[in-house]
Design an enzyme around this catalytic site. Structure first.
Site, PDB file in Angstrom:
ATOM      1  N   ARG A 213      -1.076   8.843   9.656  1.00 18.79           N
ATOM      2  CA  ARG A 213      -1.009   7.390   9.810  1.00 18.79           C
ATOM      3  C   ARG A 213      -0.604   6.714   8.506  1.00 18.79           C
ATOM      4  NH1 ARG A 213      -5.198   3.021   9.096  1.00 18.79           N
ATOM      5  NH2 ARG A 213      -6.368   4.634   8.013  1.00 18.79           N
TER       6      ARG A 213
ATOM      7  N   HIS B 260     -11.531  10.182   7.490  1.00 18.58           N
ATOM      8  CA  HIS B 260     -11.302   8.742   7.582  1.00 18.58           C
ATOM      9  C   HIS B 260     -10.785   8.290   8.948  1.00 18.58           C
ATOM     10  CE1 HIS B 260     -10.628   4.794   5.987  1.00 18.58           C
ATOM     11  NE2 HIS B 260      -9.313   4.850   6.133  1.00 18.58           N
TER      12      HIS B 260
ATOM     13  N   GLU C 128       0.846  -1.194   0.000  1.00 18.80           N
ATOM     14  CA  GLU C 128       0.000   0.000   0.000  1.00 18.80           C
ATOM     15  C   GLU C 128       0.875   1.235   0.000  1.00 18.80           C
ATOM     16  OE1 GLU C 128      -2.731  -0.353   3.285  1.00 18.80           O
ATOM     17  OE2 GLU C 128      -4.127  -1.541   2.104  1.00 18.80           O
TER      18      GLU C 128
ATOM     19  N   HIS D 106      -9.197  10.292   3.687  1.00 16.24           N
ATOM     20  CA  HIS D 106      -8.846   9.267   2.702  1.00 16.24           C
ATOM     21  C   HIS D 106      -9.044   9.855   1.309  1.00 16.24           C
ATOM     22  CE1 HIS D 106      -8.501   5.561   0.506  1.00 16.24           C
ATOM     23  NE2 HIS D 106      -8.089   4.974   1.618  1.00 16.24           N
TER      24      HIS D 106
ATOM     25  N   ARG E 204      -1.194   9.730   2.149  1.00 18.14           N
ATOM     26  CA  ARG E 204      -2.606  10.085   1.957  1.00 18.14           C
ATOM     27  C   ARG E 204      -2.851  11.582   1.940  1.00 18.14           C
ATOM     28  NH1 ARG E 204      -5.663   5.497   5.619  1.00 18.14           N
ATOM     29  NH2 ARG E 204      -5.355   3.909   4.035  1.00 18.14           N
TER      30      ARG E 204
HETATM   31  C1  LIG Z   1     -13.886   2.342   5.563  1.00 11.88           C
HETATM   32  C2  LIG Z   1     -12.679   2.110   6.439  1.00 11.88           C
HETATM   33  C3  LIG Z   1     -11.633   1.337   5.985  1.00 11.88           C
HETATM   34  C4  LIG Z   1     -10.513   1.123   6.790  1.00 11.88           C
HETATM   35  N1  LIG Z   1      -9.512   0.304   6.351  1.00 11.88           N
HETATM   36  C5  LIG Z   1      -8.475   0.034   7.174  1.00 11.88           C
HETATM   37  C6  LIG Z   1      -7.478  -0.911   6.811  1.00 11.88           C
HETATM   38  O1  LIG Z   1      -7.543  -1.512   5.754  1.00 11.88           O
HETATM   39  N2  LIG Z   1      -6.447  -1.131   7.670  1.00 11.88           N
HETATM   40  C7  LIG Z   1      -6.342  -0.477   8.868  1.00 11.88           C
HETATM   41  O2  LIG Z   1      -5.380  -0.721   9.610  1.00 11.88           O
HETATM   42  N3  LIG Z   1      -7.298   0.395   9.245  1.00 11.88           N
HETATM   43  C8  LIG Z   1      -8.353   0.657   8.449  1.00 11.88           C
HETATM   44  N4  LIG Z   1      -9.313   1.537   8.849  1.00 11.88           N
HETATM   45  C9  LIG Z   1      -9.243   2.085  10.204  1.00 11.88           C
HETATM   46  C10 LIG Z   1      -9.638   0.994  11.190  1.00 11.88           C
HETATM   47  O3  LIG Z   1     -10.689   0.249  10.642  1.00 11.88           O
HETATM   48  C11 LIG Z   1     -10.078   1.584  12.509  1.00 11.88           C
HETATM   49  O4  LIG Z   1      -9.126   2.494  12.973  1.00 11.88           O
HETATM   50  C12 LIG Z   1     -10.240   0.475  13.533  1.00 11.88           C
HETATM   51  O5  LIG Z   1     -11.127  -0.502  13.048  1.00 11.88           O
HETATM   52  C13 LIG Z   1     -10.760   1.060  14.822  1.00 11.88           C
HETATM   53  O6  LIG Z   1     -11.094  -0.002  15.667  1.00 11.88           O
HETATM   54  P1  LIG Z   1     -11.639   0.332  17.098  1.00 11.88           P
HETATM   55  O7  LIG Z   1     -11.880  -0.953  17.778  1.00 11.88           O
HETATM   56  O8  LIG Z   1     -10.753   1.314  17.754  1.00 11.88           O
HETATM   57  O9  LIG Z   1     -13.013   1.135  16.841  1.00 11.88           O
HETATM   58  P2  LIG Z   1     -14.321   0.746  16.023  1.00 11.88           P
HETATM   59  O10 LIG Z   1     -14.152  -0.458  15.212  1.00 11.88           O
HETATM   60  O11 LIG Z   1     -14.781   1.975  15.331  1.00 11.88           O
HETATM   61  O12 LIG Z   1     -15.348   0.402  17.181  1.00 11.88           O
HETATM   62  C14 LIG Z   1     -15.819   1.388  18.076  1.00 11.88           C
HETATM   63  C15 LIG Z   1     -16.849   0.743  18.971  1.00 11.88           C
HETATM   64  O13 LIG Z   1     -17.189   1.621  20.042  1.00 11.88           O
HETATM   65  C16 LIG Z   1     -18.592   1.630  20.213  1.00 11.88           C
HETATM   66  N5  LIG Z   1     -18.954   2.878  20.901  1.00 11.88           N
HETATM   67  C17 LIG Z   1     -18.667   4.144  20.530  1.00 11.88           C
HETATM   68  N6  LIG Z   1     -19.119   4.996  21.464  1.00 11.88           N
HETATM   69  C18 LIG Z   1     -19.689   4.261  22.439  1.00 11.88           C
HETATM   70  C19 LIG Z   1     -20.337   4.562  23.668  1.00 11.88           C
HETATM   71  N7  LIG Z   1     -20.507   5.827  24.119  1.00 11.88           N
HETATM   72  N8  LIG Z   1     -20.816   3.551  24.423  1.00 11.88           N
HETATM   73  C20 LIG Z   1     -20.700   2.257  24.001  1.00 11.88           C
HETATM   74  N9  LIG Z   1     -20.091   1.917  22.849  1.00 11.88           N
HETATM   75  C21 LIG Z   1     -19.600   2.914  22.090  1.00 11.88           C
HETATM   76  C22 LIG Z   1     -19.122   1.480  18.813  1.00 11.88           C
HETATM   77  O14 LIG Z   1     -20.475   1.092  18.819  1.00 11.88           O
HETATM   78  C23 LIG Z   1     -18.154   0.423  18.292  1.00 11.88           C
HETATM   79  O15 LIG Z   1     -18.564  -0.858  18.729  1.00 11.88           O
HETATM   80  C24 LIG Z   1     -10.443   1.749   8.062  1.00 11.88           C
HETATM   81  C25 LIG Z   1     -11.497   2.536   8.514  1.00 11.88           C
HETATM   82  C26 LIG Z   1     -12.618   2.727   7.712  1.00 11.88           C
HETATM   83  C27 LIG Z   1     -13.734   3.574   8.229  1.00 11.88           C
END
Ligand SMILES: Cc1cc2nc3c(=O)[nH]c(=O)nc-3n(C[C@H](O)[C@H](O)[C@H](O)COP(=O)(O)OP(=O)(O)OC[C@H]3O[C@@H](n4cnc5c(N)ncnc54)[C@H](O)[C@@H]3O)c2cc1C
Length: 519
Positions: free
Chosen positions: A371, A336, A113, A229, A275
């Site tokens: 990032r 993003h 990438e 993004h 990016r």
């Molecule tokens: C379209 C897209 C593509 C991506 N592609 C990549 C990739 O290929 N590689 C990579 O490394 N990263 C990628 N990223 C970034 C990566 O996906 C995210 O940074 C990562 O998944 C974040 O994980 P997380 O567990 O921190 O949060 P999330 O997966 O966003 O989960 C957050 C959780 O918190 C919960 N929540 C929020 N507020 C509250 C609250 N007040 N009370 C209770 N629950 C709450 C939500 O409901 C959810 O369950 C991408 C992001 C997007 C949007």
């Protein structure tokens, strides 16, 4: 109240929350609070994959160098060392849990990438990596005694005698608010992508953990660094859909609406530049050609490569009337990823004992000002594992280890309340952030936004339901992003100001906000 006690309370059920839960259940009782259904999160949208130095021409050292280069002078070197050296161990856990990473002849296949020197991205289902991770981890969680409360929004962090002792949560179905107590509270609530009009993020990603932590007295850092993004599908009437970086990694070309391949005019790395460079170049091209889009062209690639390597993207576009093996893909940038968040040390600890943050909510410092693609899923697992390692010992060491990076710590400035502002609602907030605090900023646009946001903050009604909690959290996060962007009088990484277009040595430091910082 006794029944509401858990050793670990984890807020959020994306990769960070679920992975911590699966490791922590070996050490104590675990409650996961999540405000939608278990799989409402950004994780399931991740396409490209997860970076790990395992190819024959690769090494953690090379991955370290690429990450530091992308971070534009602001990465925490110790954090990046941990990220790159502990990557293989944590991705091995994902494989053990059953994530079906793509293989060829029994070997994991790696793709390249933008801004990675070599192919090092593990992926699953071609371009459906996040979905496979989320489905696998949530299936594992369901097979353990981990308690998961869905539709339950964490609304306040409870602090007693300087230590975090639990949280309150709103049951979004009944409207009742319950208290939960714990030894360790871990925020894994994701970033704040819903701040902006155009975003790749899920509806649930509203900066809740950052806002809750700030109100509880935690330090919030690097909020001015929001990654946009470059290539998000821009089809009329179709919701934002990411066209993965990996498409350019496999040879996709960017053309303006006149058909000109423009990236070589802006950067030697052309489509594989970082990016921020690609996103800004697209904005300039859109302005130049008076268009709201550019095109990503994969028509020169073998159609079998396109359909097998990117089945998810291929199907999504085909379902919306576009065969990407034959026609150009209309794209434009969108918000993003938030590099900033709750400032934590290399064990995921915030500055309040008992409070931890992991995943996108946390600011571990590994991304610096920008990032590197596919490092965020990796950061989520590496630092989540360290949270459990830290809390798993009989008596965790006192919060000792501070990040040594240079930082300005301040409180949010007071601002005059304006007599007249547009009504506060989600579309108005998102448009304000997109127009004034987006990809290209200026002191003037930031000041305008800062005044409106401060006025909106003063008008916020008492929160009672999920939308009202979310808007109040978004307004606070918007203030943190805007005030940090105003303070940073330079351009660096994802933060670009027309009035300060150069990167300045004196700004090679972080900006953090704290409710009770000494002014
Ligand atoms: C379209 C897209 C593509 C991506 N592609 C990549 C990739 O290929 N590689 C990579 O490394 N990263 C990628 N990223 C970034 C990566 O996906 C995210 O940074 C990562 O998944 C974040 O994980 P997380 O567990 O921190 O949060 P999330 O997966 O966003 O989960 C957050 C959780 O918190 C919960 N929540 C929020 N507020 C509250 C609250 N007040 N009370 C209770 N629950 C709450 C939500 O409901 C959810 O369950 C991408 C992001 C997007 C949007």
């Amino acid at each position: 109240m006794k029944t509401n006690y858990y050793d670990y309370i984890i807020v959020g059920s994306g990769i960070a929350g679920l992975y911590i839960a699966l490791l922590a259940i070996e050490r104590g009782s675990v409650l996961v609070l999540t405000k939608g259904s278990i799989d409402d999160c950004n994780t399931k949208y991740a396409q490209g994959g997860i970076a790990v130095a395992m190819g024959k021409d690769d090494s953690p050292e090379l991955h370290f160098k690429d990450t530091i280069a992308a971070g534009d002078g602001l990465c925490d070197a110790e954090g990046v060392r941990i990220l790159t050296e502990e990557a293989a161990d944590c991705t091995a856990d994902l494989i053990k849990f059953g994530v079906p990473f793509d293989t060829l002849d029994g070997e994991i296949t790696l793709t390249r990438e933008a801004a990675h020197s070599v192919p090092r991205i593990m992926h699953a289902g071609g371009d459906a990596t996040g979905e496979h991770i989320e489905v696998t981890l949530s299936r594992q969680v369901r097979s353990t005694p981990i308690k998961v409360l869905e539709n339950c929004l964490a609304s306040e962090i409870l602090v007693q005698k300087g230590r975090v002792v639990g949280a309150t949560a709103l049951d979004c179905n009944t409207g009742s608010v319950e208290e939960y107590s714990c030894k360790f509270l871990i925020l894994a609530t994701g970033g704040a992508g819903r701040l902006f009009k155009y975003t790749t993020n899920s509806d649930v990603v509203t900066g809740d953990g950052i806002a809750l932590a700030f109100r509880a007295g935690a330090e919030i850092s690097d909020m001015e660094f929001f990654q946009f993004h470059p290539t998000v599908l821009r089809l009329p009437g179709v919701a934002s859909f990411l066209i993965s970086e990996a498409v350019r990694g496999e040879g996709g070309i960017l053309r303006n609406v006149e058909g000109h391949r423009f990236m070589p005019d802006y950067a030697a790395e052309a489509e594989l530049a970082t990016r921020d460079v690609v996103a800004r170049s697209i904005v300039y091209e859109m302005k130049k050609t008076h268009s709201d889009r550019v095109f990503l062209d994969v028509t020169h690639l073998p159609s079998r490569l396109v359909t097998t390597r990117f089945p998810h993207i291929y199907r999504f576009c085909r379902d919306h009337g576009l065969d990407i093996t034959k026609g150009l893909i209309p794209v434009a940038p969108a918000a993003h990823y938030l590099m900033g968040g709750v400032k934590v040390n290399s064990w995921g600890e915030a500055n309040i004992p008992g409070l931890f943050a992991a995943g996108e909510t946390a600011c571990t410092g590994v991304h610096g000002a920008n990032r590197l693609a596919s490092n965020s899923l990796l950061e989520s697992v590496v630092f989540s594992k360290r949270v459990v390692q830290r809390t798993g010992v009989a008596s965790p060491p006192r919060h000792s280890e501070e990040r040594s990076d240079e930082a300005i710590s301040c409180s949010l400035p007071g601002r005059e309340v304006l007599p007249k502002v547009p009504p506060l609602n989600l579309p108005n907030l998102q448009s304000l952030m997109w127009d004034k605090v987006g990809i290209i900023r200026s002191g003037k646009s930031l000041k305008e936004a800062a005044s409106i946001l401060a006025t909106w903050e003063s008008l916020l009604p008492q929160s009672g339901d999920r939308p009202s909690y979310e808007i109040s959290n978004l307004v606070l996060c918007a203030r943190l992003v805007t005030e940090a962007a105003l303070l940073r009088e330079e351009s660096r990484g994802a933060h670009f100001r027309t009035d300060f277009p150069r990167t300045l040595r004196k700004w090679q430091r972080h900006i953090s906000f704290r409710k009770d910082a000494i002014k």
